[in-house]
Design an enzyme around this catalytic site. Structure first.
Site, PDB file in Angstrom:
ATOM      1  N   PHE A  71      79.681  36.039  -3.647  1.00 48.38           N
ATOM      2  CA  PHE A  71      79.340  36.040  -2.231  1.00 48.38           C
ATOM      3  C   PHE A  71      79.501  34.660  -1.607  1.00 48.38           C
ATOM      4  O   PHE A  71      79.717  34.515  -0.399  1.00 48.38           O
ATOM      5  CB  PHE A  71      77.906  36.552  -2.009  1.00 48.38           C
ATOM      6  CG  PHE A  71      76.832  35.526  -2.223  1.00 48.38           C
ATOM      7  CD1 PHE A  71      76.388  34.726  -1.184  1.00 48.38           C
ATOM      8  CD2 PHE A  71      76.264  35.356  -3.474  1.00 48.38           C
ATOM      9  CE1 PHE A  71      75.399  33.783  -1.386  1.00 48.38           C
ATOM     10  CE2 PHE A  71      75.286  34.411  -3.687  1.00 48.38           C
ATOM     11  CZ  PHE A  71      74.852  33.625  -2.644  1.00 48.38           C
ATOM     12  N   ILE A 143      73.224  40.507  -9.430  1.00 48.79           N
ATOM     13  CA  ILE A 143      72.231  41.468  -8.953  1.00 48.79           C
ATOM     14  C   ILE A 143      72.794  42.891  -8.930  1.00 48.79           C
ATOM     15  O   ILE A 143      72.076  43.824  -8.569  1.00 48.79           O
ATOM     16  CB  ILE A 143      71.697  41.084  -7.562  1.00 48.79           C
ATOM     17  CG1 ILE A 143      72.828  41.065  -6.530  1.00 48.79           C
ATOM     18  CG2 ILE A 143      70.979  39.740  -7.618  1.00 48.79           C
ATOM     19  CD1 ILE A 143      72.345  40.847  -5.092  1.00 48.79           C
ATOM     20  N   ASP A 144      74.068  43.057  -9.289  1.00 44.96           N
ATOM     21  CA  ASP A 144      74.625  44.409  -9.350  1.00 44.96           C
ATOM     22  C   ASP A 144      74.088  45.141 -10.581  1.00 44.96           C
ATOM     23  O   ASP A 144      73.355  44.572 -11.391  1.00 44.96           O
ATOM     24  CB  ASP A 144      76.159  44.362  -9.364  1.00 44.96           C
ATOM     25  CG  ASP A 144      76.718  43.609 -10.568  1.00 44.96           C
ATOM     26  OD1 ASP A 144      76.439  44.021 -11.707  1.00 44.96           O
ATOM     27  OD2 ASP A 144      77.438  42.607 -10.381  1.00 44.96           O
ATOM     28  N   HIS A 159      68.062  37.110 -11.264  1.00 39.80           N
ATOM     29  CA  HIS A 159      67.972  37.086  -9.806  1.00 39.80           C
ATOM     30  C   HIS A 159      67.640  38.445  -9.205  1.00 39.80           C
ATOM     31  O   HIS A 159      67.834  38.658  -8.011  1.00 39.80           O
ATOM     32  CB  HIS A 159      69.275  36.547  -9.216  1.00 39.80           C
ATOM     33  CG  HIS A 159      69.572  35.135  -9.611  1.00 39.80           C
ATOM     34  ND1 HIS A 159      70.842  34.647  -9.816  1.00 39.80           N
ATOM     35  CD2 HIS A 159      68.732  34.099  -9.868  1.00 39.80           C
ATOM     36  CE1 HIS A 159      70.779  33.370 -10.166  1.00 39.80           C
ATOM     37  NE2 HIS A 159      69.516  33.020 -10.207  1.00 39.80           N
ATOM     38  N   CYS A 191      61.158  51.656   5.711  1.00 35.29           N
ATOM     39  CA  CYS A 191      60.551  52.643   4.831  1.00 35.29           C
ATOM     40  C   CYS A 191      60.448  53.994   5.539  1.00 35.29           C
ATOM     41  O   CYS A 191      59.875  54.085   6.630  1.00 35.29           O
ATOM     42  CB  CYS A 191      59.161  52.157   4.420  1.00 35.29           C
ATOM     43  SG  CYS A 191      58.210  53.328   3.417  1.00 35.29           S
ATOM     44  N   CYS A 194      56.429  54.740   6.046  1.00 35.63           N
ATOM     45  CA  CYS A 194      55.546  54.036   6.992  1.00 35.63           C
ATOM     46  C   CYS A 194      56.279  53.185   8.025  1.00 35.63           C
ATOM     47  O   CYS A 194      55.639  52.654   8.941  1.00 35.63           O
ATOM     48  CB  CYS A 194      54.559  53.152   6.225  1.00 35.63           C
ATOM     49  SG  CYS A 194      55.317  51.682   5.481  1.00 35.63           S
ATOM     50  N   THR A 232      80.553  32.060 -15.310  1.00 34.23           N
ATOM     51  CA  THR A 232      79.583  31.326 -14.500  1.00 34.23           C
ATOM     52  C   THR A 232      79.942  29.859 -14.457  1.00 34.23           C
ATOM     53  O   THR A 232      80.344  29.271 -15.464  1.00 34.23           O
ATOM     54  CB  THR A 232      78.148  31.497 -15.035  1.00 34.23           C
ATOM     55  OG1 THR A 232      77.259  30.655 -14.288  1.00 34.23           O
ATOM     56  CG2 THR A 232      78.051  31.146 -16.510  1.00 34.23           C
ATOM     57  N   ASN A 255      85.488  30.972 -19.171  1.00 35.15           N
ATOM     58  CA  ASN A 255      85.580  30.890 -17.721  1.00 35.15           C
ATOM     59  C   ASN A 255      87.033  30.736 -17.312  1.00 35.15           C
ATOM     60  O   ASN A 255      87.847  30.218 -18.084  1.00 35.15           O
ATOM     61  CB  ASN A 255      84.788  29.690 -17.181  1.00 35.15           C
ATOM     62  CG  ASN A 255      83.337  30.003 -16.948  1.00 35.15           C
ATOM     63  OD1 ASN A 255      82.988  31.040 -16.384  1.00 35.15           O
ATOM     64  ND2 ASN A 255      82.465  29.107 -17.375  1.00 35.15           N
ATOM     65  N   ILE A 273      87.147  36.821 -18.242  1.00 32.13           N
ATOM     66  CA  ILE A 273      86.337  37.267 -19.375  1.00 32.13           C
ATOM     67  C   ILE A 273      86.639  38.712 -19.758  1.00 32.13           C
ATOM     68  O   ILE A 273      86.630  39.068 -20.941  1.00 32.13           O
ATOM     69  CB  ILE A 273      84.839  37.066 -19.074  1.00 32.13           C
ATOM     70  CG1 ILE A 273      84.028  37.318 -20.350  1.00 32.13           C
ATOM     71  CG2 ILE A 273      84.380  37.933 -17.919  1.00 32.13           C
ATOM     72  CD1 ILE A 273      82.606  36.834 -20.253  1.00 32.13           C
TER      73      ILE A 273
END
Length: 285
Positions: A71, A143-144, A159, A191, A194, A232, A255, A273
Site C-alpha cells: 500500500f 493483514i490479508d 499487524h 454496525c 447499533c 520484507t 527478497n 519468494i
C-alpha cells in the site's frame, strides 16, 4: 542484533561449496533458471531438510505475487475539502481514522482490501510445510488472509487482520464481507445492530502492536534453529526488531531487492519468494 551475534553468524555461515560453487551466497533474480540459482535453491532445500524448528517471517512481498501491492506504493490523495495532500502512511494512521474517517475508509477499502486475491506458491508451500510438521510458525506483517486461505494454522499476524472488524459502540465483531456490506452512503462502515462505526482490527500508524502476538513471535523466533525472512524490507518497527531474538543456526533472506540485513544472513536470494518456493519440495518424513 548485536555485533557479536553477527560475527557468530558469519563464523557459522552455511556455504554452497558442496555444490561445486565458489560464488557468493547472494543470488539475484537475473540468475533465475541458471546454475547459480539452482545451487542457491539446493542450499535452501538442504537447510529446510535439516531444520528441526523452522519459522518464517514475511512481509508485503509475499502477497505482491497474488496481486496485492504494497500500500505504501500507492499515490497519496489530494483532499479538495482540506486543501492538502496526504501520504499513504498518513491515510492509514489513527489520526486520519479519528479526524477524517471518510478519507481513511476510502483509502483503506481501495488500497488494503483485495477480497478476490488468491494464495500464491509461497503461501501454499508454507501451508504444506506446516501440515507436514516441518514449520513451527508463520509470522506475517500482512493483514490479508492468504496464509489462512492456503491452509496455514499457526499464523501470527503482527499487524492484525482485515477479516476482523469491531463495532466501537457495542463491540460486535464482523468478518470482511460483512464489513464491506456495512458501508453507508457517507462511505463509513457502520454496525448493522447499533449504527456504531466499525474499526478494522489492524494496527494503524500511531497505534501499538498487539503485544500478546508480538511476544508469541519472539518466542517462536527464539526457539527456531532456522529463520527464513522473505518479502520484507524490514523497515517497519517494531516488527523489524524481531531479528535480534534469533539465536539459531541458519538465517535465510529472500527478497527481490537487497536490504541491510542481508549482511547478517547465511543465505541470501534476490528473487521473488513465490518463484523460489515453487522450486522446493517437502522434506522427507
Amino acid at each position: 542484533m548485536t555485533l557479536a551475534h553477527k560475527a557468530r553468524l558469519r563464523r557459522n555461515a552455511f556455504t554452497i561449496s558442496d555444490w561445486a560453487s565458489a560464488r557468493s551466497l547472494f543470488m539475484s533474480d537475473e540468475e533465475i533458471g541458471g546454475k547459480p540459482m539452482q545451487e542457491a535453491i539446493q542450499a535452501l532445500q538442504t537447510i529446510i531438510n535439516n531444520s528441526q524448528h523452522l519459522v518464517f517471517f514475511g512481509g508485503a512481498g509475499v502477497s505482491t505475487e497474488s496481486g496485492i501491492p504494497d500500500f505504501r506504493s500507492a499515490q497519496g490523495v489530494y483532499s479538495q475539502d482540506l486543501g492538502r495532500n496526504f501520504s499513504a502512511e498518513q491515510l492509514i494512521s489513527h489520526s486520519m481514522y479519528g479526524k477524517y474517517p471518510k478519507l481513511f475508509y476510502d483509502f483503506y477499502r481501495k488500497h488494503l482490501i483485495y477480497p478476490h486475491a488468491k494464495p500464491n506458491a509461497a503461501h501454499n508451500f508454507l501451508a504444506r510445510l506446516e501440515a507436514s510438521g516441518h514449520l513451527d510458525a508463520v509470522i506475517t506483517q500482512n493483514i490479508d488472509t492468504l496464509h489462512e486461505a492456503a491452509g496455514s494454522q499457526g499464523v501470527l499476524k503482527l499487524h492484525g487482520t482485515i477479516d476482523r472488524n469491531i463495532c466501537q459502540e457495542c463491540g460486535r465483531v464482523y468478518d470482511l464481507k460483512s464489513f464491506l456490506d456495512a458501508y453507508d452512503s457517507q462511505g463509513i462502515p457502520r454496525c448493522p445492530h447499533c449504527g456504531g462505526v466499525l474499526k478494522p482490527d489492524v494496527t494503524l500508524y500511531e497505534e501499538s502492536l498487539n503485544m500478546a502476538v508480538f511476544d508469541q513471535a519472539i518466542s517462536a523466533i527464539q526457539l527456531a534453529d532456522t529463520l527464513i525472512v522473505g518479502g520484507t524490507s524490514l523497515v517497519v518497527y517494531p516488527a523489524a526488531s524481531l531479528l535480534q531474538y534469533f539465536k539459531g543456526k541458519h538465517l535465510v533472506v529472500i527478497n527481490k531487492q537487497a536490504i541491510p540485513q542481508d549482511d547478517w544472513a547465511d543465505l541470501v536470494i534476490h528473487a521473488p519468494i513465490g518463484q523460489v518456493f515453487s522450486q522446493l519440495v517437502l522434506p522427507e518424513q
